[in-house]
Design an enzyme around this catalytic site. Structure first.
Site, PDB file in Angstrom:
ATOM      1  CD  GLU A  33     -58.292 -10.211 -82.051  1.00  0.00           C
ATOM      2  OE1 GLU A  33     -58.486  -8.986 -82.140  1.00  0.00           O
ATOM      3  OE2 GLU A  33     -57.163 -10.732 -82.187  1.00  0.00           O
TER       4      GLU A  33
ATOM      5  CB  SER B   1     -70.843 -19.868 -89.942  1.00  0.00           C
ATOM      6  OG  SER B   1     -71.518 -20.429 -91.051  1.00  0.00           O
TER       7      SER B   1
ATOM      8  CG  HIS C 202     -51.164 -12.181 -78.804  1.00  0.00           C
ATOM      9  ND1 HIS C 202     -51.843 -11.225 -78.093  1.00  0.00           N
ATOM     10  CD2 HIS C 202     -50.539 -12.961 -77.880  1.00  0.00           C
ATOM     11  CE1 HIS C 202     -51.631 -11.406 -76.794  1.00  0.00           C
ATOM     12  NE2 HIS C 202     -50.835 -12.449 -76.645  1.00  0.00           N
ATOM     13  CD  GLU C 203     -52.888 -10.564 -83.423  1.00  0.00           C
ATOM     14  OE1 GLU C 203     -53.288  -9.810 -82.514  1.00  0.00           O
ATOM     15  OE2 GLU C 203     -51.684 -10.833 -83.599  1.00  0.00           O
TER      16      GLU C 203
ATOM     17  CD  GLU D 109     -55.994  -7.009 -77.635  1.00  0.00           C
ATOM     18  OE1 GLU D 109     -56.016  -7.792 -78.595  1.00  0.00           O
ATOM     19  OE2 GLU D 109     -55.729  -7.370 -76.466  1.00  0.00           O
TER      20      GLU D 109
END
Length: 686
Positions: A181, A194, A468-469, A493
């Site tokens: 995110e 990275s 999600h995640e 969000e």
């Protein structure tokens, strides 16, 4: 170009100083433009190299492994043999960006063996299976089972990607606390640190490439670490047990995938990762309906309501009925409800030990609301937030999915809100009961195992899953079509939590980076253009509509409060009409990170939709309607940025409407505002 000249040119940009022997095995794409070489150098290091139109794209790049309990496999190896195959087939997606997918490739499998580590031991090695498509390549390692060493413990994978030409990269950091995110960085390739995949690059000659992986099953997710210059090496997501991957017997790694295209559209209109996955294992999945939904979500995100109990509790029976009624009136099939179950009170972030996935709060009638929704032709969308505690979730998983199945809740959004590394797990063997807890990385092997277990358990009850995640998408929706969408990037969000928190170039970048992995539940449709404390979004009103065409998902949310949706009847009309399932999809205009305009055809009618999103630069775009059916006239209804629209001021709310008739081959000139967008519905005349 001869092989020796190709390798000489490649070595000029490579830091590996690999030497090509005379017995190199090569394989070309069906159209002959891409050529891949597999062999060992003069130190016995396996490598591959990729050229396109005779020019190096991937310079000679090493292959190999480090292990925790035996010597590495990365040098002193020899080629033991090769085999070849090809395919030219077409298969049908049950849902997707396009109905039919063509799988046309040539395949080369090369065996590599090393010296035995001790007398009496089997000679160790692996096979590299390379598939070359017109739009890129995919390769994986295959390990045969060894009687004298039944368990393989991988410390790290040593696959390298040496980018031959200079170029620009779009990427997000890997191994940091906030998973995927992050806003995307645009830098020279040499400035990447990275990175997560997909990582997208535009090379100096205009060639576009994207590096990713496919069929991530029972293995750790791959990150890319830049070693020096433009040389990248894979590094696997960590594990608490030391070895990043532990496998028993024979096994295969995920595919390492490189899309290669002339332009941005060639990257987007590319099914490489899907074709590298196994076919559908679930059979008929017509019980899943691509759909649009609303939900009790933005109220918590924007801090009007709470997930926890109390005066501002969002998930109440009364409020849910209001949302069900609105959905029924306006043709939304689903209503997502978050915060309905016990566990949200107190500090749930990153521990999740108190979550129950079958017990509703007293002010939420789960069974009654499921029945009420069904009578109205609506379905509740379930929600399972774990707080990152997969041990607690897995202990309740069969009962939780059985409950949803019984109630007719056929889609569930799962969540894993926790900082990176804070996944609470039990034994590495998920069949064992949890005897103790450890912390695992969000995309390590343990979590990869977990997500597939959830999808398989859900399928038993005809439930689709939207995590999600999550672990990143690697095309497994082909194999498990109930894995319908996921987040896996910086979503809507963030717009609620600070002014322009997602910059105007965020969504036009997602199209060419994150979206190459698969569908994303971005949750568009914030027509108020406001978040917490009325913070503004970096978006015009037209862009919120264009997101439905730019960010694909077979479940699309109208995420704003229902009163805000109702206050914008003309915009709501588009959201109600736009499909969530397509028979064709084409990028008709766009550049990486700048803008993206799609033409998509509804799978269930002859309607076409055109539109997309823009970055911070105002631009005039010419759209050609080349994809329309010949000999037909279409009534075009247009939602576009107003003449003074910009995301920077209150003029973000300015929208213009138009209507005209168009035919195949016509053009339309459209102004895209800063942070703007476009949406067009094209309905054929009868």
């Amino acid at each position: 170009m001869t092989l020796s000249r190709f390798l000489s040119a490649s070595l000029a940009t490579s830091l590996l100083a690999l030497t090509a022997p005379a017995l190199a095995a090569t394989v070309k794409s069906p159209d002959g433009r891409i050529e891949v070489t597999l062999d060992t150098d003069n130190e016995g290091k396996p490598f591959y190299a990729v050229s396109r139109d005779g020019k190096p794209v991937i310079a000679p790049s090493s292959l190999g492994f480090d292990f925790t309990n035996e010597d590495p496999l990365r040098r002193d190896m020899v080629v033991t043999g090769e085999s070849r195959a090809s395919a030219d087939t077409r298969w049908e997606q049950p849902w997707g960006e396009r109905r039919f997918v063509t799988d046309r490739h040539n395949e080369l499998a090369v065996g590599f063996k090393g010296k035995p580590t001790a007398p009496g031991r089997d000679q160790r090695g692996f096979t590299v299976r390379m598939r070359v498509f017109d739009g890129g390549i995919g390769f994986r390692y295959e390990f045969a089972g060894r009687a004298d060493h039944p368990v393989t413990s991988i410390a790290d994978e040593l696959t390298e990607f040496v980018i031959a030409p200079e170029g620009t990269a779009w990427w997000i950091p890997a191994g940091d606390w906030n998973r995927y995110e992050y806003p995307y960085s645009q830098t020279a390739i040499e400035e990447v640190s990275s990175a997560h995949t997909p990582i997208t690059m535009r090379l100096a000659d205009g060639t576009h490439i994207s590096i990713h992986e496919a069929a991530l099953v029972d293995y750790s997710g791959m990150w890319l670490k830049r070693m020096q210059g433009r040389r990248f090496r894979s590094t696997l997501s960590p594990s608490s047990r030391g070895a990043k991957v532990v496998r028993k017997g024979a096994f295969e790694t995920p595919w390492r995938a490189i899309r290669i295209a002339d332009d941005a559209a060639g990257l987007v209109e590319n099914d490489l990762e899907l074709n590298l996955n196994e076919p559908n294992k679930l059979g008929n999945v017509s019980w899943f309906e691509p759909t649009k939904y609303i939900g009790i979500w933005w109220g918590m995100i924007s801090n009007r309501w709470t997930w926890a109990q109390g005066e501002r509790h969002g998930a109440t029976t009364e409020r849910t009925k209001q949302y069900i009624d609105f959905a029924a009136k306006n043709g939304f099939r689903g209503v997502l409800v978050e915060g309905w179950d016990y566990g949200w009170d107190g500090n749930w972030f990153g521990n999740g030990r108190d979550f129950s996935f079958t017990r509703a709060y007293p002010d939420f009638d789960l069974e009654g609301l499921s029945a009420y929704a069904k009578k109205k032709g609506v379905r509740l969308i379930g929600h399972h937030e774990t707080g990152g505690n997969i041990a607690n979730y897995e202990a309740q998983l069969p009962d939780a999915m059985a409950l949803y199945g019984k109630l007719g809740i056929d889609v569930v959004k799962t969540g894993y809100v926790a900082d990176a590394g804070n996944i609470i797990s039990c034994s590495a063997d998920i069949a064992d009961p949890c005897a103790g807890q450890t912390m695992e990385w969000h995309d390590g092997q343990r979590q990869v195992q977990h997500h597939l277990r959830v999808v398989q358990e859900a399928a038993k009850h005809r439930i689709a899953v939207n995590p999600h995640e999550p672990v990143k998408d690697t095309g497994l929706r082909r194999t498990y079509p109930n894995w319908v969408s996921r987040e896996g990037a910086r979503g809507m969000e963030y717009n609620a939590w600070g002014p322009f928190n997602n910059g105007p170039d965020h969504e036009p970048t997602l199209v060419y980076t994150r979206m190459l992995a698969g569908p994303m539940d971005f949750t568009p449709g914030i027509l108020s253009l406001k978040g917490d404390n009325d913070v503004p979004l970096a978006s015009t009103l037209a862009k919120q509509l264009g997101l439905y065409l730019a960010i694909y998902s077979p479940i699309q949310m109208a995420a704003d409060f229902i009163e805000s949706l109702a206050a914008h009847p003309r915009e709501l009309a588009f959201i109600k009409a736009v499909p969530a399932d397509w028979s064709e999809s084409h990028l008709v205009a766009g550049e990486v990170g700048d803008y993206a305009i799609f033409a998509r055809k509804d799978r269930n009618s002859d309607d076409w939709y055109v539109g997309g999103v823009n970055d911070a630069t105002a631009r005039d775009v010419t759209i050609r309607f080349d994809h329309l059916d010949a000999g037909r006239s279409y009534d075009a209804t247009i939602w576009k940025d107003g003449p003074d629209a910009t995301y920077l001021t209150e003029a973000r709310h300015q929208i213009a409407y138009d209507a005209k008739t168009v035919r195949k081959g016509d053009t339309m000139h459209v102004r895209l505002a800063p942070g703007g967008g476009l949406a067009i519905r094209l309905k054929p005349r009868k």
